[in-house]
Design an enzyme around this catalytic site. Structure first.
Site, PDB file in Angstrom:
ATOM      1  N   ASP A 261      -4.083 -30.098  54.127  1.00  0.00           N
ATOM      2  CA  ASP A 261      -3.678 -30.422  55.506  1.00  0.00           C
ATOM      3  C   ASP A 261      -4.516 -31.618  55.938  1.00  0.00           C
ATOM      4  OD1 ASP A 261      -2.780 -30.208  58.250  1.00  0.00           O
ATOM      5  OD2 ASP A 261      -2.445 -28.070  57.898  1.00  0.00           O
TER       6      ASP A 261
ATOM      7  N   ASP B 124      -8.136 -18.241  46.118  1.00  0.00           N
ATOM      8  CA  ASP B 124      -7.232 -19.305  45.637  1.00  0.00           C
ATOM      9  C   ASP B 124      -6.143 -19.577  46.674  1.00  0.00           C
ATOM     10  OD1 ASP B 124      -5.702 -20.978  44.020  1.00  0.00           O
ATOM     11  OD2 ASP B 124      -4.905 -19.357  42.779  1.00  0.00           O
TER      12      ASP B 124
ATOM     13  N   LYS C  91     -10.048 -13.190  41.259  1.00  0.00           N
ATOM     14  CA  LYS C  91      -9.316 -14.223  42.008  1.00  0.00           C
ATOM     15  C   LYS C  91      -8.315 -13.542  42.926  1.00  0.00           C
ATOM     16  CE  LYS C  91      -5.821 -16.954  40.304  1.00  0.00           C
ATOM     17  NZ  LYS C  91      -4.745 -17.179  41.255  1.00  0.00           N
TER      18      LYS C  91
ATOM     19  N   ARG D  81      -2.296 -11.360  33.654  1.00  0.00           N
ATOM     20  CA  ARG D  81      -1.571 -10.293  32.962  1.00  0.00           C
ATOM     21  C   ARG D  81      -2.175  -9.798  31.647  1.00  0.00           C
ATOM     22  NH1 ARG D  81       3.741 -13.631  34.018  1.00  0.00           N
ATOM     23  NH2 ARG D  81       2.093 -15.193  33.890  1.00  0.00           N
TER      24      ARG D  81
ATOM     25  N   THR E  29       0.629 -26.867  37.288  1.00  0.00           N
ATOM     26  CA  THR E  29       1.231 -26.847  35.945  1.00  0.00           C
ATOM     27  C   THR E  29       2.742 -26.631  36.020  1.00  0.00           C
ATOM     28  OG1 THR E  29       0.410 -24.586  35.826  1.00  0.00           O
ATOM     29  CG2 THR E  29      -0.747 -26.220  34.511  1.00  0.00           C
TER      30      THR E  29
ATOM     31  N   LYS F  15      -5.568 -22.880  47.942  1.00  0.00           N
ATOM     32  CA  LYS F  15      -5.072 -24.254  47.734  1.00  0.00           C
ATOM     33  C   LYS F  15      -4.772 -24.982  49.045  1.00  0.00           C
ATOM     34  CE  LYS F  15      -2.885 -23.168  43.268  1.00  0.00           C
ATOM     35  NZ  LYS F  15      -2.917 -21.700  43.219  1.00  0.00           N
TER      36      LYS F  15
END
Ligand code: C5P
Length: 232
Positions: A64, A59, A32, A211, A119, A61
């Site tokens: 518009d 990614d 990603k 991570r 989130t 997002k």
């Protein structure tokens, strides 16, 4: 494409990212690429990682007006990424535009998924800042249904929401879930987390892991552990 582990390459530079990917000598993980790396390095980093044989979830997002998103998506489609995303809040029309832009003349296209509610947005913020007064879970499911109506392939959601999304939108509607941690691992800033094994049990289609792999002492071993737990 079946179930897979996607490594979130949240590095600030292309150099660091390629150095990290170099340690994978036997497998070619799905990666990603987020806004930070894409805005720093531009399309060349996507082309380079693709050239090395990795699948890419870009990614960015997008959110518009439908025409702008449609045109931007056709550029991303030419980059030959495998998965990209938009905000479901941009409306069904915008998502339809995105899908149209992504579809190549030969009918093929990358997977397109929608972000429902980030989130980082909780019930309180959603009510006070976005002026939505419904329960958060209801909003997530309604946005997922909108994404399905627009013809998208799935949503990004918490692994704990995968089961509900599948029951509302059908099993074939993809759930791409971050918030993954190994049993007893460092949680960091994630709140609603689950293990790769539990994500498999709940029915996530793709897990996005940052991570726990990138900061591991042995990232290849951590990646293999994720794959073993999630795919088996
Ligand atoms: O390091 P960690 O495993 O927490 O990384 C998770 C990745 O998934 C990050 O790139 C993060 O931005 C992304 N993400 C997330 N929660 C979302 C959407 C994306 O953690 N709702």
């Amino acid at each position: 494409m079946g179930k897979d582990v996607i490594i979130a390459c949240d590095f600030a530079s292309g150099e660091e990212t390629l150095k990290f990917l170099d340690i994978f000598t036997e497998e070619k993980p799905f990666v990603k690429i987020g806004m930070e790396l894409f805005y720093a390095e531009g399309p060349s980093i996507v082309r380079e990682i693709k050239k090395r044989g990795h699948k890419i979830f870009l990614d960015l997002k997008l959110h518009d007006i439908p025409n702008t998103v449609k045109k931007a998506m056709s550029v991303l489609s030419n980059l030959d990424v495998d998965m990209c995303n938009v905000h479901a809040a941009g409306t069904i029309k915008m998502m339809e535009g995105a899908l149209g832009g992504l579809t190549r003349p030969d009918g093929t296209r990358p997977l397109l998924i929608a972000v429902t509610q980030l989130t980082s947005t909780d019930q309180e913020r959603m009510e006070s800042d976005i002026l939505i007064e419904k329960p958060l879970e209801e909003v997530v499911m309604a946005y997922a249904e909108n994404a399905k109506k627009a013809g998208l392939d799935g949503v990004v959601c918490s692994p704990l929401e995968s089961e509900k999304v599948h029951s509302v939108c059908g099993k074939g509607f993809l759930t791409v879930t971050p918030g993954i941690r190994f049993e007893g691992g460092d949680v960091g800033d994630q709140v609603r987390i689950t293990t790769p094994a539990k994500a498999k049990e709940i029915g996530s289609d793709y897990i996005v892991v940052g991570r726990p792999i990138t900061a591991a002492e042995d990232p290849v071993a951590a990646y293999r552990k994720c794959v073993a737990e999630f795919i088996g």
